[in-house]
Design an enzyme around this catalytic site. Structure first.
Site, PDB file in Angstrom:
ATOM      1  N   GLN A  68       0.595  -1.171  -0.070  1.00 37.06           N
ATOM      2  CA  GLN A  68       0.105  -0.039   0.032  1.00 37.06           C
ATOM      3  C   GLN A  68       0.930   1.320   0.042  1.00 37.06           C
ATOM      4  OE1 GLN A  68      -2.383   1.652   3.706  1.00 37.06           O
ATOM      5  NE2 GLN A  68      -4.026   0.326   2.376  1.00 37.06           N
ATOM      6  N   CYS A  98      -6.768   6.367   5.893  1.00 34.64           N
ATOM      7  CA  CYS A  98      -6.156   6.557   7.177  1.00 34.64           C
ATOM      8  C   CYS A  98      -6.708   7.657   7.817  1.00 34.64           C
ATOM      9  CB  CYS A  98      -4.892   6.532   6.967  1.00 34.64           C
ATOM     10  SG  CYS A  98      -3.911   6.914   8.418  1.00 34.64           S
ATOM     11  N   ASN A 199     -15.522  -3.647   4.969  1.00 32.79           N
ATOM     12  CA  ASN A 199     -14.302  -3.598   5.935  1.00 32.79           C
ATOM     13  C   ASN A 199     -15.031  -2.659   7.464  1.00 32.79           C
ATOM     14  OD1 ASN A 199     -11.585  -1.654   6.860  1.00 32.79           O
ATOM     15  ND2 ASN A 199     -11.786  -3.533   7.593  1.00 32.79           N
ATOM     16  N   GLY A 200     -14.577  -3.230   8.624  1.00 35.19           N
ATOM     17  CA  GLY A 200     -14.951  -2.350   9.573  1.00 35.19           C
ATOM     18  C   GLY A 200     -16.064  -3.134  10.669  1.00 35.19           C
TER      19      GLY A 200
END
Length: 314
Positions: A68, A98, A199-200
């Site tokens: 990444q 981020c 995601n999460g």
């Protein structure tokens, strides 16, 4: 169904990737970000974050690893992506998720979600700079302070050539506070033609089932949930999952690697950090954490791990 291992700076690095891919279930890993800010990085900068590049871009257990990048300058990101591509990563991922203030303050990560035009320019530049056989993927949140430009950002990334989107189901402002808004991932999935990964806040199999129901995504990325439960990917897939007896050898192997790669003053902290997560699922880890939390001597810690993490009176 594919299960991804999330990047988490200061926690889920190559040491923990190695441990968590020794058990079944994880299909793809993504590294922590390599920060790109105005210069062409040497190969060692990529290999420090992703030593798997020296192993065919795979973990020791053979799980593919994507590398990444994080930055905001399309030309500089493209130049560094081209150099990274020479090291044959499985894919190059771009970080637009981020939430760290130190990152956002320097125009990196989630702050760029207020600039979908720039997202498009970055992905376009990187896609043009690397060989066609190297996939370019992206990770985003639902927005910075709100979700107003969520679909604009998803369209920008997909139309610019991102082969896949991982979507963390919160804004930067939400941070990591529950809940995750999985249904919003479903809106993104319906709006773009590329694969979308949810995601999460997936800590359990029940969470996965609910996330799939709300988002429509079979594929998920696991972060803190799999750090707390190294068997979570296996459980989601209906495979045999490790119990505490299987986790203890992973702790010992992790410690051996920590002694090699981590500065002495941080070594004990890394082990205790993982135990602190593990106690969420394994009560034995809680007892082990309480017993070992004041111990700093590496030889004593090593002997305790070699003995199987005994806790007097437990």
């Amino acid at each position: 169904m594919k299960i991804y291992l999330a990047p988490m700076e200061g926690l889920l690095d190559h040491l923990l990737r190695d441990m968590l891919t020794r058990t079944p279930g994880v299909d793809i890993c993504v590294t922590e970000f390599v920060r790109v800010s105005g210069s062409l990085l040497p190969n060692r900068a990529f290999q420090r974050i992703a030593p798997e590049l020296l192993n065919g871009s795979r973990t020791p257990s053979g799980v593919p690893v994507r590398v990444q990048l994080l930055g905001s300058d399309p030309a500089c990101l493209a130049e560094n992506a081209a150099r990274l591509a020479e090291l044959a990563p499985m894919a190059i991922d771009l970080n637009f998720g981020c939430p760290a203030k130190s990152v956002n303050r320097h125009r990196g990560g989630a702050v760029l979600l207020d600039e979908p035009e720039l997202l498009h320019e970055i992905v376009t530049s990187v896609r043009r700079a690397v060989p066609a056989e190297v996939p370019v993927t992206a990770k985003m949140r639902l927005g910075y302070n709100d979700r107003a430009r969520m679909l604009d950002c998803a369209h920008a990334l997909a139309s610019a050539g991102a082969a896949e989107l991982v979507v963390h189901a919160r804004t930067k402002l939400d941070g990591y506070k529950p809940p995750a808004y999985w249904h919003e991932i479903g809106r993104i999935r319906e709006a773009v033609t590329v694969p979308v990964v949810a995601n999460g806040e997936i800590w359990t199999v029940d969470d996965y089932v609910q996330c799939r129901l709300e988002s429509g995504c079979d594929d998920v990325m696991l972060g803190r949930g799999i750090v707390a439960d190294p068997g979570l990917a296996a459980r989601i897939k209906g495979l045999p999952a490790p119990d505490w007896g299987d986790v203890k050898p992973l702790l010992a192997a992790f410690w051996d690697d920590v002694l090699i790669h981590i500065l002495p003053k941080y070594q004990a902290g890394r082990l205790k950090q993982w135990l602190n997560y593990l106690k969420r699922v394994h009560p034995e880890a809680g007892a082990a954490f309480e017993y070992i939390k004041t111990v700093k001597d590496p030889d004593a810690i090593g002997a305790w791990l070699a003995a199987g993490c005994p806790v007097p009176g437990a």
